[in-house]
Design a protein around this motif. Structure first.
Motif, PDB file in Angstrom:
ATOM      1  N   THR A   1       0.831  -1.205   0.000  1.00 44.40           N
ATOM      2  CA  THR A   1       0.000   0.000   0.000  1.00 44.40           C
ATOM      3  C   THR A   1       0.868   1.259   0.000  1.00 44.40           C
ATOM      4  O   THR A   1       0.604   2.207  -0.754  1.00 44.40           O
ATOM      5  CB  THR A   1      -0.933   0.001   1.226  1.00 44.40           C
ATOM      6  OG1 THR A   1      -1.749  -1.177   1.212  1.00 44.40           O
ATOM      7  CG2 THR A   1      -1.829   1.229   1.213  1.00 44.40           C
TER       8      THR A   1
ATOM      9  N   GLN B   1       2.372   1.856  -3.373  1.00 43.83           N
ATOM     10  CA  GLN B   1       1.427   2.454  -4.320  1.00 43.83           C
ATOM     11  C   GLN B   1       1.265   3.943  -4.064  1.00 43.83           C
ATOM     12  O   GLN B   1       1.250   4.748  -4.998  1.00 43.83           O
ATOM     13  CB  GLN B   1       0.071   1.756  -4.214  1.00 43.83           C
ATOM     14  CG  GLN B   1       0.025   0.370  -4.838  1.00 43.83           C
ATOM     15  CD  GLN B   1       0.028   0.406  -6.360  1.00 43.83           C
ATOM     16  OE1 GLN B   1       1.023   0.819  -6.963  1.00 43.83           O
ATOM     17  NE2 GLN B   1      -1.059  -0.019  -6.963  1.00 43.83           N
ATOM     18  N   GLN B   2       1.145   4.301  -2.805  1.00 38.79           N
ATOM     19  CA  GLN B   2       0.890   5.703  -2.462  1.00 38.79           C
ATOM     20  C   GLN B   2       2.105   6.587  -2.676  1.00 38.79           C
ATOM     21  O   GLN B   2       1.987   7.733  -3.123  1.00 38.79           O
ATOM     22  CB  GLN B   2       0.419   5.793  -1.006  1.00 38.79           C
ATOM     23  CG  GLN B   2      -0.946   5.161  -0.765  1.00 38.79           C
ATOM     24  CD  GLN B   2      -1.372   5.248   0.691  1.00 38.79           C
ATOM     25  OE1 GLN B   2      -0.584   5.594   1.570  1.00 38.79           O
ATOM     26  NE2 GLN B   2      -2.635   4.922   0.951  1.00 38.79           N
TER      27      GLN B   2
ATOM     28  N   GLN C   1       4.937   5.580  -4.428  1.00 34.80           N
ATOM     29  CA  GLN C   1       5.704   5.157  -5.609  1.00 34.80           C
ATOM     30  C   GLN C   1       7.118   4.698  -5.223  1.00 34.80           C
ATOM     31  O   GLN C   1       8.117   5.101  -5.835  1.00 34.80           O
ATOM     32  CB  GLN C   1       5.767   6.281  -6.637  1.00 34.80           C
ATOM     33  CG  GLN C   1       4.428   6.599  -7.296  1.00 34.80           C
ATOM     34  CD  GLN C   1       3.866   5.391  -8.060  1.00 34.80           C
ATOM     35  OE1 GLN C   1       4.501   4.860  -8.957  1.00 34.80           O
ATOM     36  NE2 GLN C   1       2.661   4.965  -7.677  1.00 34.80           N
TER      37      GLN C   1
ATOM     38  N   LEU D   1      -0.723  -4.915  -7.296  1.00 31.19           N
ATOM     39  CA  LEU D   1       0.413  -4.194  -7.868  1.00 31.19           C
ATOM     40  C   LEU D   1       0.672  -4.648  -9.303  1.00 31.19           C
ATOM     41  O   LEU D   1       1.810  -4.585  -9.786  1.00 31.19           O
ATOM     42  CB  LEU D   1       1.669  -4.435  -7.009  1.00 31.19           C
ATOM     43  CG  LEU D   1       1.617  -3.931  -5.565  1.00 31.19           C
ATOM     44  CD1 LEU D   1       2.843  -4.397  -4.802  1.00 31.19           C
ATOM     45  CD2 LEU D   1       1.524  -2.416  -5.524  1.00 31.19           C
TER      46      LEU D   1
ATOM     47  N   ARG E   1       2.455  -2.326 -11.506  1.00 32.99           N
ATOM     48  CA  ARG E   1       3.806  -1.923 -11.101  1.00 32.99           C
ATOM     49  C   ARG E   1       4.829  -2.894 -11.683  1.00 32.99           C
ATOM     50  O   ARG E   1       5.215  -3.878 -11.075  1.00 32.99           O
ATOM     51  CB  ARG E   1       3.896  -1.871  -9.576  1.00 32.99           C
ATOM     52  CG  ARG E   1       3.053  -0.788  -8.932  1.00 32.99           C
ATOM     53  CD  ARG E   1       3.617   0.598  -9.244  1.00 32.99           C
ATOM     54  NE  ARG E   1       4.998   0.693  -8.828  1.00 32.99           N
ATOM     55  CZ  ARG E   1       5.377   0.998  -7.569  1.00 32.99           C
ATOM     56  NH1 ARG E   1       4.467   1.223  -6.651  1.00 32.99           N
ATOM     57  NH2 ARG E   1       6.654   1.060  -7.263  1.00 32.99           N
TER      58      ARG E   1
END
Length: 326
Positions: A85, A88-89, A91, A149, A152
């Motif tokens: 998490t 994601q927030q 990077q 993800l 990513r």
């Protein structure tokens, strides 16, 4: 005189993984398949070596001290969930995400150790409670949706053979250094050998236990990240759904104990993990059903334990037969 002894110990330490490889290659030849057919096969093998080695280290650290830990899977899941998490927030790159997972998991292990130390409830009961608690935290943190993800490519790109080898080698080196060449490790071994005597000599049991839980947690943080990077997501589990991961570590742990007679026990555990990784690869190559995998793995564990429990009698009988023949 020393060289033959070292050579003999090296041969004996490689006996089990080489025997496993030989047997599996014979079975594969009979089935008309190959164990290592392409790069994906090698990637599966080295990923299994990394996961099983780290999980076995995490399990054995506390189990050797009489502290059975059911929370390993939940620590892996929750640390990967939070780290994914944050990645994601903010990077975060793959190595920073891995570092975050390790730090979070070490903190979760420390919390678990703190609960055990403060309550003095039997560790197996505490670990069951913490497993449920961490599973619930992971579920609540994501609303039960897990972490995805898949977009990513940098995180997913971590799943490379070189990275698996690097992570495994670093973990083995650090564990050997920590538990065999530091004061912490000396205190740990003293507590394992005789807790009462060790405490009476001034060794701080509480501090050592907390350190063990933190190290165990950190190792599971790496396992959690590897799994998340491989699949591109972290799924949730409730009602002890995360416990299954620890059962992959029992056979390598006992194999590592046997190999540890001839070489460093931590390296023995890694060789036990190599044996288990070969078996896992064989399951995949032979398209073995999950139910059959569970049965075979359980049988292998039971048979090896039977051998360990009767090793002296088996070897004595073999020697007598050899003497009769000669």
């Amino acid at each position: 005189m020393k060289k033959p002894s070292l050579f003999r110990n090296l041969l004996l330490s490689l006996l089990i993984p080489c025997a496993v490889l030989l047997v599996l290659e014979i079975i594969a030849l009979a089935k008309g398949v190959r164990l290592f057919v392409n790069a994906d096969s090698w990637k599966l093998f080295f990923r299994a070596v990394a996961n099983v080695t780290l999980t076995t280290f995490a399990l054995s650290i506390n189990l050797d001290s009489g502290r059975f830990d059911f929370s390993l899977g939940s620590v892996s899941m929750l640390s990967a969930t939070i780290a994914g998490t944050l990645s994601q927030q903010w990077q975060l790159g793959p190595w920073l995400t891995l570092a975050a997972a390790v730090c979070i998991a070490a903190g979760l292990g420390l919390i678990h150790g703190g609960v055990y130390v403060l309550t003095r409830i039997p560790p197996i009961i505490v670990s069951l409670g913490m497993a449920l608690f961490y599973e619930g935290c992971a579920f609540a943190f994501t609303g039960g949706k897990g972490v995805s993800l898949v977009t990513r490519t940098d995180i997913i790109g971590f799943s490379q053979i070189g990275n698996y080898i690097l992570v495994t080698a670093a973990a083995v080196a650090l564990i050997v250094l920590l538990f065999d060449y530091t004061r912490f490790g000396a205190n740990y071994r003293a507590l394992v050998s005789g807790q009462k005597i060790a405490v009476e000599t001034g060794i701080r049991e509480v501090g050592n236990a907390l350190g063990c839980y933190a190290v165990s947690g950190a190792l599971m943080g790496v396992v959690g990240f590897i799994g998340m990077a491989n699949t591109g997501s972290q799924q949730m589990a409730l009602n002890f759904g995360s416990i299954g991961i620890m059962f992959t570590a029992f056979l390598p742990m006992f194999i590592g104990g046997w190999i540890g007679r001839y070489i460093n026990r931590r390296i023995g555990i890694m060789l036990g993990a190599v044996s288990m990784a070969l078996i896992s690869l064989a399951y995949a190559r032979f398209d073995t059903a999950s139910s059959v995998q569970s049965i075979v793995s359980a049988l292998l564990l039971v048979l090896f334990l039977i051998y360990l429990n009767n090793e002296f009698a088996i070897l004595s009988r073999f020697r007598r037969k050899q003497e009769v023949k000669s």
